[in-house]
Design an enzyme around this catalytic site. Structure first.
Site, PDB file in Angstrom:
ATOM      1  N   LYS A  57      -6.499  33.535  30.849  1.00 23.51           N
ATOM      2  CA  LYS A  57      -7.899  33.204  31.126  1.00 23.51           C
ATOM      3  C   LYS A  57      -8.084  32.964  32.625  1.00 23.51           C
ATOM      4  O   LYS A  57      -7.229  32.358  33.273  1.00 23.51           O
ATOM      5  CB  LYS A  57      -8.293  31.960  30.314  1.00 23.51           C
ATOM      6  CG  LYS A  57      -9.782  31.609  30.393  1.00 23.51           C
ATOM      7  CD  LYS A  57     -10.125  30.422  29.496  1.00 23.51           C
ATOM      8  CE  LYS A  57     -11.602  30.074  29.583  1.00 23.51           C
ATOM      9  NZ  LYS A  57     -11.976  28.962  28.677  1.00 23.51           N
ATOM     10  N   SER A  59     -16.103  29.492  25.614  1.00 21.47           N
ATOM     11  CA  SER A  59     -16.064  30.224  26.874  1.00 21.47           C
ATOM     12  C   SER A  59     -14.902  31.219  26.960  1.00 21.47           C
ATOM     13  O   SER A  59     -14.890  32.092  27.816  1.00 21.47           O
ATOM     14  CB  SER A  59     -15.949  29.240  28.039  1.00 21.47           C
ATOM     15  OG  SER A  59     -14.710  28.526  27.974  1.00 21.47           O
ATOM     16  N   SER A 104     -14.251  25.876  23.062  1.00 17.44           N
ATOM     17  CA  SER A 104     -14.079  27.171  23.729  1.00 17.44           C
ATOM     18  C   SER A 104     -12.835  27.957  23.340  1.00 17.44           C
ATOM     19  O   SER A 104     -12.662  29.085  23.786  1.00 17.44           O
ATOM     20  CB  SER A 104     -14.086  26.983  25.248  1.00 17.44           C
ATOM     21  OG  SER A 104     -15.368  26.680  25.702  1.00 17.44           O
TER      22      SER A 104
END
Length: 493
Positions: free
Chosen positions: A79, A159, A183
């Site tokens: 990420k 997210s 998330s």
């Protein structure tokens, strides 16, 4: 040879160990998949093929020498929130344009120490603020799943939308992600993958771009429960550079897979039956209860009375912490700089151009609730509610409950640029309704696929555990996984 990208981490590990495949072959298979699909899915914002091949080559040498690590040769996506030395790290925000850290986050360093291979950096909501991966400076990620008979592009959740989409579309063997209010778990539920948010403090936050420091926690997204257990074992550690990381031994999570849950008490909180919850979500929940009961668990009704206040309290605490954390981005030392007539003008122009709309909204909310006239009325009250939420869970666990079962999300994945949600941020925030309590209480939570809805889209179940008892979550989630089966999208990309 079968498509190597279809191998789970456990399967790839076995084949690498038996020298049936090489790490370079496995890595090349993923690089090829990314090259073919990323223009469509938009899961990666930076791809590092040269670095990946060099790491894979080193892995093959260690395997040949009998010095293989726990994740030797396994290609992973990272990420964009995790600092990766020398590799563009932007938190998918314009304000961090061009930033290449001179350091490696503790979590990613742990993975490299165990032999993992980095394929690149994954798309996400800007500064991890969002539930749909639509706030990214790099544009939205497309969910690899589509509704039956439809060509409409769906969100992968957020997210960590890039992480979930890349795992579901076979663009990495597994991925790192972070969870501040859901998330990891919400995108996992939207993409038919498994995601675990560990207990706060289980993984180091050092080197991870901060959103809300008392809520943020790193964790993995993987194709199945076993793979998630393998990844978390490598990611978790105490870290002297992060005073919130906890000095507890990291168990062999994989060993809990397949263990019996007979006699375990599973709590069902009545407060999670929210108004307007679709019948399919209720049916999924009941199916999950039935599976656990069949496996020998005892089902007990519990009450978590302050659940209804969790979402408003979260959307006070998280923006308050974000407004403080994001004050450091000013264009002086790194990232975007927009020239101004003086330094204050430069700050203002840089922040106006660099931050996206949702991030600005949360900075403003956070600054407002921390201001002198409103601190007591909003922020202090939200922190008191947070203590009460934590107490609710403590009382349930003290009464003998081993884990709590809830839905992971109030719906399946929705469309990209959904006008109804775009015009009303609160409706978007409601996506986190089942997940935020876990962050507010600092507990571990795992999302595991439970089935498909009438449109053929994945739905997830959530298990919530006691602090630092991720093992119970893994073994219970595995029972659900065995009963529900695994789900994969039909390839259209």
């Amino acid at each position: 040879m079968t498509d190597l990208t279809r191998l789970t981490i456990a399967e790839a590990r076995a084949k690498l160990s038996a020298k049936e495949i090489t790490a370079v072959e496995l890595t090349d298979a993923y690089i090829g998949a990314i090259e073919a699909a990323n223009e469509t899915i938009n899961a990666y914002v930076t791809v590092t093929p040269e670095k990946a091949r060099a790491m894979a080559k080193a892995s093959d040498a260690r395997i040949a020498a009998g010095k293989a690590g726990a994740l030797e040769g396994i290609p992973l996506g990272i990420k964009d929130l995790f600092g990766t030395e020398g590799v563009h790290t932007q938190a998918c925000s314009h304000i961090l344009d061009g930033f290449r850290p001179r350091y490696e986050s503790t979590v990613t360093q742990n993975l490299w120490n165990d032999g993992a291979v980095m394929l690149g950096k994954l798309n996400m909501d800007e500064f991890a603020m969002g539930s749909s991966n639509e706030t990214s400076y790099y544009g939205p990620v497309k969910n690899p799943w589509r509704a039956k008979g439809s060509n409409m592009d769906l969100v992968p959740g957020g997210s960590s939308g890039g992480s979930a989409a890349a795992v579901a579309a076979y663009l990495c063997a597994g991925a790192t992600a972070t969870d501040t209010g859901g998330s990891i778990r919400q995108p996992a539920a939207f993409t038919g993958t498994v995601g675990i948010k560990p207990t706060y403090g289980r993984c180091s936050r050092w080197g991870v771009v901060a959103f809300a420091s008392s809520l943020d926690q790193a964790g993995p997204i993987a194709r199945d429960v076993r793979d998630a257990a393998i990844l978390l074992k490598s990611m978790a550690s105490v870290d002297l550079k992060d005073t919130t990381s906890v000095d507890l031994p990291v168990p062999d999570y994989e060993a809990s897979i397949g263990q019996s849950i007979k006699g375990m008490k599973i709590g069902i909180p009545k407060e999670y039956r929210v108004d307007g919850m679709p019948e399919e979500i209720e049916a999924l929940w009941q199916q999950g209860i039935a599976w656990l009961k069949e496996a020998g668990a005892e089902i007990v009704d519990i009450t978590l009375p302050h659940t209804k206040y969790a979402l408003p309290a979260y959307y006070i605490v998280a923006p308050a912490e974000a407004s403080s954390n994001l004050a450091r981005y000013d264009g002086v030392r790194y990232g975007l700089r927009v020239d101004g007539k003086d330094i204050v003008d430069m700050y203002e122009k840089t922040r106006a151009a660099g931050f996206g709309r949702e991030v600005k909204r949360r900075i403003m909310i956070g600054t407002y609730v921390l201001s002198a006239g409103y601190y007591d009325a909003y922020y202090l009250r939200a922190q008191k509610v947070r203590s009460l939420i934590k107490r609710d869970f403590e009382l349930a666990f003290q009464a003998g409950v081993d884990a709590i079962l809830t839905p992971a999300t109030p719906s399946s994945a929705f469309g990209i640029a959904d006008e109804d949600l775009a015009s009303d941020p609160v409706k978007m925030y409601l996506n986190d309704i089942f997940t935020v309590t876990v962050n507010m209480a600092g507990l571990p939570g795992i999302a595991v696929p439970g089935g498909l809805d009438h449109k053929g889209l994945p739905l997830g179940l959530q298990l919530i555990g006691k602090p630092f008892d991720e093992e119970t979550l893994f073994k219970t989630a595995h029972v659900i996984e065995q009963a529900a089966g695994r789900f994969a999208p039909s390839k259209w990309w």
